[in-house]
Design an enzyme around this catalytic site. Structure first.
Site, PDB file in Angstrom:
ATOM      1  N   SER A   1     -19.392 -24.925 -14.626  1.00  9.82           N
ATOM      2  CA  SER A   1     -20.206 -23.919 -13.938  1.00  9.82           C
ATOM      3  C   SER A   1     -20.634 -22.816 -14.892  1.00  9.82           C
ATOM      4  O   SER A   1     -21.584 -22.069 -14.616  1.00  9.82           O
ATOM      5  CB  SER A   1     -19.413 -23.313 -12.776  1.00  9.82           C
ATOM      6  OG  SER A   1     -18.309 -22.548 -13.254  1.00  9.82           O
ATOM      7  N   GLN A   2     -19.940 -22.676 -16.026  1.00  9.05           N
ATOM      8  CA  GLN A   2     -20.288 -21.617 -16.972  1.00  9.05           C
ATOM      9  C   GLN A   2     -21.683 -21.787 -17.537  1.00  9.05           C
ATOM     10  O   GLN A   2     -22.304 -20.808 -17.958  1.00  9.05           O
ATOM     11  CB  GLN A   2     -19.260 -21.560 -18.104  1.00  9.05           C
ATOM     12  CG  GLN A   2     -17.911 -21.018 -17.671  1.00  9.05           C
ATOM     13  CD  GLN A   2     -16.913 -20.932 -18.811  1.00  9.05           C
ATOM     14  OE1 GLN A   2     -17.186 -21.380 -19.926  1.00  9.05           O
ATOM     15  NE2 GLN A   2     -15.749 -20.363 -18.537  1.00  9.05           N
TER      16      GLN A   2
ATOM     17  N   GLU B   1      -8.958 -24.536 -12.258  1.00 10.41           N
ATOM     18  CA  GLU B   1      -8.041 -23.836 -13.157  1.00 10.41           C
ATOM     19  C   GLU B   1      -6.630 -23.722 -12.573  1.00 10.41           C
ATOM     20  O   GLU B   1      -5.668 -23.491 -13.308  1.00 10.41           O
ATOM     21  CB  GLU B   1      -8.575 -22.444 -13.476  1.00 10.41           C
ATOM     22  CG  GLU B   1      -8.646 -21.506 -12.282  1.00 10.41           C
ATOM     23  CD  GLU B   1      -9.502 -20.285 -12.564  1.00 10.41           C
ATOM     24  OE1 GLU B   1      -9.027 -19.174 -12.289  1.00 10.41           O
ATOM     25  OE2 GLU B   1     -10.637 -20.441 -13.057  1.00 10.41           O
TER      26      GLU B   1
END
Length: 437
Positions: A184-185, A326
């Site tokens: 998504s970064q 994460e």
């Protein structure tokens, strides 16, 4: 009080890593109240937006960690002034006139992915490199997207570090199609810079579902707080060109870093309270409340913060962790000590994180006796007797979290390279050990 493992070092295997940490074993319920450092995800976004803003800003309660210091150094290289001496970091926007600079990304995905789109606003050559493992982490899709938007990049066809951005002082911007299914970064990086592009940016995702959507929601919320116009549709985000307002920001506690502490309540049958848990947040770590409740813990809010009470018995879960990947290492550690089977799925993308987290978890859990089946996108974990041993961390702070959780529940577990937690939590080992004092 509980004491660490007592196995004499002379009796340990000859191939033992040089710095194994005898993480404490919880032999009785642990009761504690914990204060966490600030969120790395929020802090690095706030620093970058402050460097792009129309005036000075303050990032209050800033996390001081390797990742945030790398971000500050990168922004300084582009002409920003950042005073990191105290708890509140003063930021003066970048001048964008560095003739040349070298950016060290370390192991920080936010530096490797968020800084190149703004480096293009500079008038010079900006080189990017990082730790050896960073050269294997995905970034090629974003580099191609930047080329589509008018940025000149040299990477010798690698689609990976090292690479060089040749800034022209402006970026045309416009429509870009990108496959962000590995991170998504990629999308957040383009959105964060988009308001400073001549035509803004219109990002369209084409591929498998984007992982970690809460992090994109975090980016959008922070842009809007600074007066940036952002519109959203399914798999499409548009940022209008315009100024980014200066804004003093208070950084929330890092809720993902709460995972090992709250897990300690679960495995020890104790009670742990994390102070200052926000009532509303875009952080993925907030999902810990629901996950721990499903595993059998009592979760509630108090005046002090979020309180988790464990019974000492955990139930397995079937979870799609696609948006909160994460948290996978910490949850996998809890599943390994649960009384019923678990299935963790939807996280193929975490193979491209600090390490291949699925392979690493399967290897390390199995080495301690766990019954683990590795799938392309997750893990099956069945109840099995666990034993001591060395839990390797692969220079990955989230793997270290999994290791200390297991050590709290299993005799004689040593965690290799506990110092890797400095990525987002300086002095983690001391904070963890104090819970036993």
């Amino acid at each position: 009080m509980t004491t660490p493992p007592t196995t004499p070092l002379a009796d340990l295997p000859a191939d033992l890593p040089a710095n194994p940490w005898p993480a404490p074993r919880a032999r009785q319920p642990i009761s504690a109240t914990v204060s966490l450092p600030g969120s790395k995800s929020l802090a690095n976004r706030a620093l970058l937006l402050a460097a792009l803003a129309d005036g000075p800003s303050v990032v209050r309660r800033a996390l001081r960690s390797r990742d945030t210091l790398l971000m500050a150094a990168a922004l300084r290289a582009l002409g920003a002034e950042i005073d990191t001496e105290g708890d509140d970091w003063q930021v003066t926007p970048a001048t964008w006139d560095s003739a040349a600079a070298e950016i060290d990304c370390g192991l920080a995905g936010t530096v490797m992915r968020f800084v190149p789109p703004i480096a293009a606003l500079n008038r010079g050559r900006i080189g990017f490199d990082g730790d050896p493992h960073m050269r294997t982490r995905p970034v090629g899709q974003m580099l191609e997207a930047l080329r589509t938007l008018g940025v000149t990049i040299e990477d010798a066809g690698r689609g990976a570090l090292p690479f060089t951005v040749h800034g022209a002082g402006t970026v045309p911007g416009g429509v870009v199609v990108i496959d962000a299914s590995s991170s998504s970064q990629f999308i957040s990086a383009l959105l964060l810079a988009g308001a400073r592009y001549a035509d803004g940016v219109d990002v369209r995702h084409d591929g498998k579902p984007v992982p970690s959507l809460p992090h994109i929601e975090m980016t959008v919320a922070m842009l809007r707080e600074r007066g940036v116009q952002v519109t959203e549709e399914a798999n499409r985000w548009r940022v209008a060109p315009g100024p980014i307002a200066a804004l003093d920001t208070v950084i929330e506690p890092d809720l993902s870093n709460a995972a090992p502490f709250l897990a300690l309540a679960a495995v020890s049958g104790g009670t742990v309270t994390v102070r200052d848990w926000p009532a509303s947040t875009t952080q993925p770590g907030d999902e810990l409340r629901d996950i721990l409740a499903r595993m059998g813990c009592t979760v509630d809010r108090t005046e002090a913060g979020l309180r988790v009470a464990g019974s000492g018995r955990l139930q397995g879960v079937d979870l799609d962790l696609h948006d909160i990947g994460e948290l996978t290492p910490a949850i996998a550690a809890l599943c390994a000590v649960a009384e019923t089977p678990s299935r963790l799925r939807g996280v193929a993308h975490i193979r491209g994180h600090e390490t291949d987290r699925l392979a690493a978890l399967a290897t390390e859990l199995t080495a301690l006796g766990a019954a683990v089946t590795e799938h392309p996108d997750g893990l099956d974990i069945a109840p099995a007797p666990l034993h001591g041993g060395i839990f390797h961390t692969y220079a990955d702070h989230r793997m270290a979290h999994a290791g200390v959780i297991l050590a709290a529940a299993v005799d004689d577990v040593l965690v290799e390279d506990i110092g890797t937690t400095s990525k987002t939590f300086p002095d983690f080992a001391d904070a963890w050990s104090r819970l036993w004092n």
